[in-house]
Motif scaffolding. Structure first.
Motif, PDB file in Angstrom:
ATOM      1  N   ALA A 184       0.830  -1.200   0.000  1.00 42.53           N
ATOM      2  CA  ALA A 184       0.000   0.000   0.000  1.00 42.53           C
ATOM      3  C   ALA A 184       0.867   1.254   0.000  1.00 42.53           C
ATOM      4  N   ALA A 185       1.920   1.260   0.787  1.00 39.47           N
ATOM      5  CA  ALA A 185       2.811   2.420   0.839  1.00 39.47           C
ATOM      6  C   ALA A 185       3.461   2.659  -0.510  1.00 39.47           C
ATOM      7  N   GLU A 186       3.908   1.599  -1.152  1.00 37.09           N
ATOM      8  CA  GLU A 186       4.558   1.742  -2.457  1.00 37.09           C
ATOM      9  C   GLU A 186       3.590   2.287  -3.505  1.00 37.09           C
ATOM     10  N   LEU A 187       2.381   1.735  -3.531  1.00 37.65           N
ATOM     11  CA  LEU A 187       1.399   2.192  -4.508  1.00 37.65           C
ATOM     12  C   LEU A 187       0.961   3.629  -4.252  1.00 37.65           C
ATOM     13  N   LEU A 188       0.778   3.995  -2.998  1.00 36.11           N
ATOM     14  CA  LEU A 188       0.394   5.366  -2.676  1.00 36.11           C
ATOM     15  C   LEU A 188       1.487   6.352  -3.081  1.00 36.11           C
ATOM     16  N   ALA A 189       2.723   5.987  -2.811  1.00 34.04           N
ATOM     17  CA  ALA A 189       3.842   6.880  -3.124  1.00 34.04           C
ATOM     18  C   ALA A 189       3.965   7.110  -4.624  1.00 34.04           C
ATOM     19  N   LYS A 190       3.610   6.112  -5.415  1.00 36.97           N
ATOM     20  CA  LYS A 190       3.762   6.211  -6.873  1.00 36.97           C
ATOM     21  C   LYS A 190       2.487   6.647  -7.579  1.00 36.97           C
ATOM     22  N   SER A 191       1.445   6.921  -6.817  1.00 33.87           N
ATOM     23  CA  SER A 191       0.143   7.188  -7.417  1.00 33.87           C
ATOM     24  C   SER A 191      -0.009   8.598  -7.963  1.00 33.87           C
ATOM     25  N   ALA A 192       0.862   9.525  -7.525  1.00 37.41           N
ATOM     26  CA  ALA A 192       0.772  10.933  -7.937  1.00 37.41           C
ATOM     27  C   ALA A 192      -0.621  11.505  -7.671  1.00 37.41           C
ATOM     28  N   GLY A 193      -1.226  11.072  -6.556  1.00 34.42           N
ATOM     29  CA  GLY A 193      -2.529  11.590  -6.179  1.00 34.42           C
ATOM     30  C   GLY A 193      -3.711  10.832  -6.750  1.00 34.42           C
ATOM     31  N   ALA A 194      -3.447   9.888  -7.660  1.00 37.01           N
ATOM     32  CA  ALA A 194      -4.545   9.097  -8.245  1.00 37.01           C
ATOM     33  C   ALA A 194      -5.018   8.055  -7.239  1.00 37.01           C
ATOM     34  N   ALA A 195      -6.228   7.566  -7.478  1.00 36.75           N
ATOM     35  CA  ALA A 195      -6.804   6.564  -6.576  1.00 36.75           C
ATOM     36  C   ALA A 195      -6.030   5.248  -6.679  1.00 36.75           C
ATOM     37  N   VAL A 196      -5.879   4.589  -5.542  1.00 34.98           N
ATOM     38  CA  VAL A 196      -5.261   3.266  -5.482  1.00 34.98           C
ATOM     39  C   VAL A 196      -6.352   2.267  -5.116  1.00 34.98           C
ATOM     40  N   SER A 197      -6.498   1.226  -5.916  1.00 38.23           N
ATOM     41  CA  SER A 197      -7.594   0.289  -5.697  1.00 38.23           C
ATOM     42  C   SER A 197      -7.198  -0.846  -4.766  1.00 38.23           C
ATOM     43  N   THR A 198      -8.214  -1.436  -4.163  1.00 32.66           N
ATOM     44  CA  THR A 198      -7.983  -2.619  -3.328  1.00 32.66           C
ATOM     45  C   THR A 198      -7.343  -3.729  -4.157  1.00 32.66           C
ATOM     46  N   ARG A 199      -7.774  -3.881  -5.394  1.00 28.02           N
ATOM     47  CA  ARG A 199      -7.234  -4.928  -6.260  1.00 28.02           C
ATOM     48  C   ARG A 199      -5.742  -4.727  -6.497  1.00 28.02           C
ATOM     49  N   GLN A 200      -5.319  -3.483  -6.747  1.00 30.14           N
ATOM     50  CA  GLN A 200      -3.897  -3.208  -6.945  1.00 30.14           C
ATOM     51  C   GLN A 200      -3.085  -3.623  -5.712  1.00 30.14           C
ATOM     52  N   ILE A 201      -3.606  -3.282  -4.549  1.00 32.50           N
ATOM     53  CA  ILE A 201      -2.891  -3.580  -3.297  1.00 32.50           C
ATOM     54  C   ILE A 201      -2.772  -5.083  -3.093  1.00 32.50           C
ATOM     55  N   THR A 202      -3.891  -5.774  -3.234  1.00 26.93           N
ATOM     56  CA  THR A 202      -3.868  -7.218  -2.956  1.00 26.93           C
ATOM     57  C   THR A 202      -3.028  -7.975  -3.986  1.00 26.93           C
ATOM     58  N   GLN A 203      -3.045  -7.521  -5.229  1.00 26.92           N
ATOM     59  CA  GLN A 203      -2.220  -8.175  -6.249  1.00 26.92           C
ATOM     60  C   GLN A 203      -0.740  -8.004  -5.937  1.00 26.92           C
TER      61      GLN A 203
END
Length: 229
Positions: A4-23
């Motif tokens: 989750a931390a990695e995806l949030l940091a790279k999201s540039a403010g875009a939404a991060v989905s549950t599916r992205q995190i779990t994958q």
């Protein structure tokens, strides 16, 4: 939590989905829900864990009895925390939105203010501790974000040291009369440049590198000293 931390940091403010995190984490959605309730609960846990680690680093030394020396150490701890865990740092301090001041920023300022209260009690500050804490943290975060954005081999930690000392000088009464005018001008230039670069980082990918910023600082300093001289 790392995913989750990695995806949030790279999201540039875009939404991060549950599916992205779990994958990325290699787990199922029910596992996430079991441990954190929902996606927002996971994000809250990421920030809380990061702040606990940050606080531990900020307080992981015996006070020297010299508050401004300890502030320097807290600054250096802050920068090293960001460089060692850039994804987590970006989640904690890099996702700033207009007119929305994260609670974690206020908490980090509170840590600095605790130490600055001791400096004020010793007659070492020229401004109120709260004002000093906000100014120092703003510059500390700006430098750390800039260094994170650079390739490791090109990072210039001298910039952090220069900015740290300039900020402490700017809020301190420990100033020699002969150097006061020159150094005060220099510290103002440093703070202005770091604030400018932090603003650029928040909105653009072509922010100044540390070497470019250093040249910029030197140029501004020459202008400021020539105008005052």
């Amino acid at each position: 939590m790392r995913a989750a931390a990695e995806l949030l940091a790279k999201s540039a403010g875009a939404a991060v989905s549950t599916r992205q995190i779990t994958q990325l984490a290699g787990v199922t959605a029910p596992t996430l829900y079991h441990h954190f309730g929902d996606k927002e609960g996971l994000f809250d846990a990421v920030v809380a864990a990061g702040f606990e680690e940050y606080v531990a680093g900020e307080r992981d030394f015996a006070p020297s009895g010299q508050p401004l020396v300890d502030i320097r150490r807290m600054w250096d701890n802050h920068v090293q925390f960001g460089l060692k865990q850039p994804e987590l740092y970006l989640v904690m301090f890099g996702n700033i939105r207009p007119e929305s001041r994260p609670a974690i920023v206020a908490d980090a300022e509170g840590l600095l203010e605790e130490m600055l209260n001791k400096a004020a009690a010793a007659g070492q500050l020229s401004v109120q501790p709260r004002e000093a804490a906000r100014s120092i943290l703003a510059a500390n975060v700006g430098v750390t974000l800039m260094l994170i954005a650079e390739p490791v081999a090109e990072r210039n930690l001298e910039l952090s040291t220069m900015t740290r000392d300039a900020m402490i000088f700017a809020v301190s009464r420990d100033q020699g009369p002969d150097a006061a005018a020159e150094d005060s001008g220099k510290s103002s230039v440093v703070v202005a440049a770091i604030a400018l670069n932090a603003a650029l980082q928040a909105s653009h990918s072509d922010q100044l590198t540390s070497s470019e910023l250093k040249l910029f600082l030197e140029w501004l300093h020459r202008i400021s000293t020539s105008s005052t001289g």
